[in-house]
Scaffold this motif. Structure first.
Motif, mmCIF file in Angstrom:
data_model
loop_
_atom_site.group_PDB
_atom_site.id
_atom_site.type_symbol
_atom_site.label_atom_id
_atom_site.label_comp_id
_atom_site.label_asym_id
_atom_site.label_seq_id
_atom_site.Cartn_x
_atom_site.Cartn_y
_atom_site.Cartn_z
ATOM 1 N N ALA B 3 60.514 8.670 -24.934
ATOM 2 C CA ALA B 3 61.846 9.120 -25.355
ATOM 3 C C ALA B 3 61.701 10.217 -26.399
ATOM 4 C CB ALA B 3 62.617 7.947 -25.936
ATOM 5 N N VAL B 4 62.507 11.253 -26.242
ATOM 6 C CA VAL B 4 62.454 12.399 -27.158
ATOM 7 C C VAL B 4 63.829 12.577 -27.777
ATOM 8 C CG1 VAL B 4 61.952 14.857 -27.376
ATOM 9 C CG2 VAL B 4 60.746 13.489 -25.655
ATOM 10 N N ARG B 5 63.839 12.657 -29.087
ATOM 11 C CA ARG B 5 65.111 12.914 -29.785
ATOM 12 C C ARG B 5 65.006 14.240 -30.535
ATOM 13 N NH1 ARG B 5 67.686 7.703 -32.572
ATOM 14 N NH2 ARG B 5 66.418 8.473 -34.294
ATOM 15 N N LEU B 6 66.008 15.087 -30.338
ATOM 16 C CA LEU B 6 65.997 16.422 -30.938
ATOM 17 C C LEU B 6 66.986 16.481 -32.096
ATOM 18 C CD1 LEU B 6 66.064 18.359 -27.550
ATOM 19 C CD2 LEU B 6 64.150 18.319 -29.144
ATOM 20 N N ASP B 7 66.610 17.274 -33.085
ATOM 21 C CA ASP B 7 67.443 17.499 -34.262
ATOM 22 C C ASP B 7 68.829 18.019 -33.856
ATOM 23 O OD1 ASP B 7 66.587 18.597 -37.459
ATOM 24 O OD2 ASP B 7 68.546 19.022 -36.589
ATOM 25 N N HIS B 16 71.414 18.648 -24.435
ATOM 26 C CA HIS B 16 71.239 17.218 -24.719
ATOM 27 C C HIS B 16 70.240 17.046 -25.858
ATOM 28 C CE1 HIS B 16 73.242 16.747 -20.906
ATOM 29 N NE2 HIS B 16 72.281 17.432 -20.307
ATOM 30 N N LEU B 17 70.542 16.116 -26.728
ATOM 31 C CA LEU B 17 69.635 15.872 -27.849
ATOM 32 C C LEU B 17 68.704 14.688 -27.588
ATOM 33 C CD1 LEU B 17 72.060 16.473 -30.867
ATOM 34 C CD2 LEU B 17 70.379 18.038 -29.887
ATOM 35 N N ASP B 81 60.176 12.432 -32.150
ATOM 36 C CA ASP B 81 61.300 13.019 -32.889
ATOM 37 C C ASP B 81 60.949 14.452 -33.248
ATOM 38 O OD1 ASP B 81 63.321 10.772 -33.534
ATOM 39 O OD2 ASP B 81 61.359 9.875 -33.977
ATOM 40 N N ILE B 82 61.837 15.388 -32.911
ATOM 41 C CA ILE B 82 61.661 16.799 -33.284
ATOM 42 C C ILE B 82 62.751 17.122 -34.293
ATOM 43 C CG2 ILE B 82 61.589 19.173 -32.454
ATOM 44 C CD1 ILE B 82 60.645 18.095 -29.757
#
Lengths: 375, 89
Positions: B3-7, B16-17, B81-82
């Protein structure tokens, strides 16, 4: 917008882009913005070839240098491609060992090309480079004749970094152009940017052992005379200079002032033979004695005239190198943006001044589009 | 899939974040994101490929600067997390 009678001033600030509008009187201004809020905007450039088109170089602290274009006088902005550093040409760092890749750190100046090339743009960047686009900014090519110049090892960054901040096109000779680089000096090309040579003769360098080097001068800003492009006005770290021979040689004319240190210079199309300067104290980089001062240099009778008298704008002000502009009306309007966010303007070439009742973030650049008044 | 979550500040560049990925490393993940969302190109990494100074990338809560940099592996149940650095004025 055909038929409008609007003067527009664009500000590039520490925290985004602002667009200001007024009528011919230039006394009351509407302020729009900020656009790209938070973006450190070093330069905003209206394109005189395309009414309403404006370009901006925004150096985002997180996401890097970005370029934007507006086609509606700065109301909406669309991101366009930024130039990319040719990494095989990366320079060696000033300190430390070995060559390291040097990506583009900041976009400093955007110059629309000549009227005969409506899709051409030039951009000056940190580190020390000039880029050219012939498709309105969809793609960019480096200018190797300058970016890989044989004198490059002798260039050193000023306090603003290794920036190419001035790009000037000779309107009478399509193949001639000039750039200003800190701290390398001015360079001229007579073949459309293919090859370049330094043009700093007569500009001393008081911060190097050799006071008369070929390159290494800390030029701050240069403009060409609106009627005679062989005449150029130069605000250098080492004072105010004038050239009458296409920058082949320079003569310092600013010594008569209490200081001729400064960053800005502008010329007005309706006042050929003149240029506007804001002298600063060399040590503090702020104005003298509690108020903003603007001086006009006149080729005839070869002297400076103060345009702000009686401390019309009180305080201690700094200016960045793009921080002054003059419009194309008669009398010309003069606009000075300060590093503390004031815009001080005269609608009548200094006979009266107003300080806009709006405090902006630190102002990096001031540019003006005189609109239909000059078309 | 990881899973990737973007700032949230990246919303100007991506629709999409939160996304998922099968990319085997952080570098492959960034390649994938930049291909999928071209406006993200040059925003997280500069033209040398280096992660920009104020961009911070975490794998399972550990910043990749303290792991194996862009070569840090990403696997099935990982979370990436980015984010951006807190930065003054």
């Amino acid at each position: 917008m055909a038929g409008t009678k609007t003067v527009r001033v664009y500000l590039g600030t520490r925290k985004g882009i602002y667009a200001l509008e007024s009528d011919k009187a230039r006394k009351k201004w509407k302020v729009r913005g900020p656009y790209q809020p938070g973006g450190d905007t070093f330069h905003v450039a209206p394109d005189p070839r395309a009414p309403g088109h404006v370009y901006a170089g925004v150096n985002n602290a997180y996401w890097g240098p970005m370029m934007f274009r507006s086609k509606n006088h700065g109301r909406t902005w669309t991101e366009i491609a930024p130039p990319l550093m040719s990494l095989q040409n990366s320079r060696k760092p000033t300190m430390g060992e070995g060559a390291v890749p040097a990506p583009i750190q900041a976009i400093w100046h955007i110059e629309p090309g000549p009227a005969s090339e409506p899709k051409t743009l030039f951009v000056g960047v940190d580190p020390y480079s000039l880029y050219r686009s012939d498709d309105s900014g969809a793609s960019w090519q480096p200018v190797p004749g300058l970016n890989d110049h044989p004198t490059k090892a002798e260039w050193n960054p000023g306090n603003g970094g290794p920036c190419l901040h001035t790009i000037l096109l000779d309107p009478t000779r399509p193949s001639r152009m000039y750039v200003g680089i800190s701290a390398a000096g001015t360079f001229r090309s007579d073949n459309g940017g293919e090859s370049w040579r330094p043009t700093n003769k007569g500009v001393l360098v008081d911060f190097l052992p050799n006071k008369e080097p070929v390159v290494g001068q800390c030029v701050h800003k240069v403009v060409l005379d609106p009627a005679n492009p062989d005449t150029a006005y130069r605000q250098d770290h080492n004072g105010i200079h004038v050239s009458h021979d296409g920058m082949e040689s320079w003569k310092r004319v600013g010594k008569v002032l209490k200081s001729d240190f400064g960053f800005v210079v502008a010329a007005a199309p309706t006042r050929p033979g003149s240029a506007y300067f804001v002298p600063l104290q060399g040590e503090s980089r702020t104005t003298w004695g509690g108020g903003l001062e603007v001086y006009r240099w006149d080729e005839k009778p070869h002297k400076f005239t103060p345009l702000i008298r009686g401390r019309a704008a009180r305080g201690d002000f700094g200016t960045h190198r793009e921080g002054i502009a003059a419009d194309a009306l008669d009398p010309p309007g003069i606009y000075v943006g300060t590093t503390t966010g004031q815009l001080v303007a005269s609608p009548d070439e200094g006979r009266s001044w107003i300080e806009l009742p709006y405090h902006f973030p630190a102002i990096h650049s001031v540019s003006v589009d005189s609109g239909d008044f000059v078309r | 899939m990881a899973a990737v979550r973007l700032d949230g500040m990246l919303r100007q560049f991506v629709p999409h974040l939160e996304v998922t990925t099968k990319a085997p490393s952080v570098e492959a993940l960034l390649d994938e994101l930049e291909t999928k969302y071209p406006r993200l190109r040059l925003r997280l990494r500069d033209e040398t490929g280096a992660v920009r100074r104020f961009v911070r990338i975490f794998v399972n809560g550990e910043e990749i600067r303290h792991l194996n940099g862009l070569e840090t592996p990403v696997a099935g149940q990982d979370r990436v997390d980015i984010l951006h650095s807190i930065q003054g004025g």
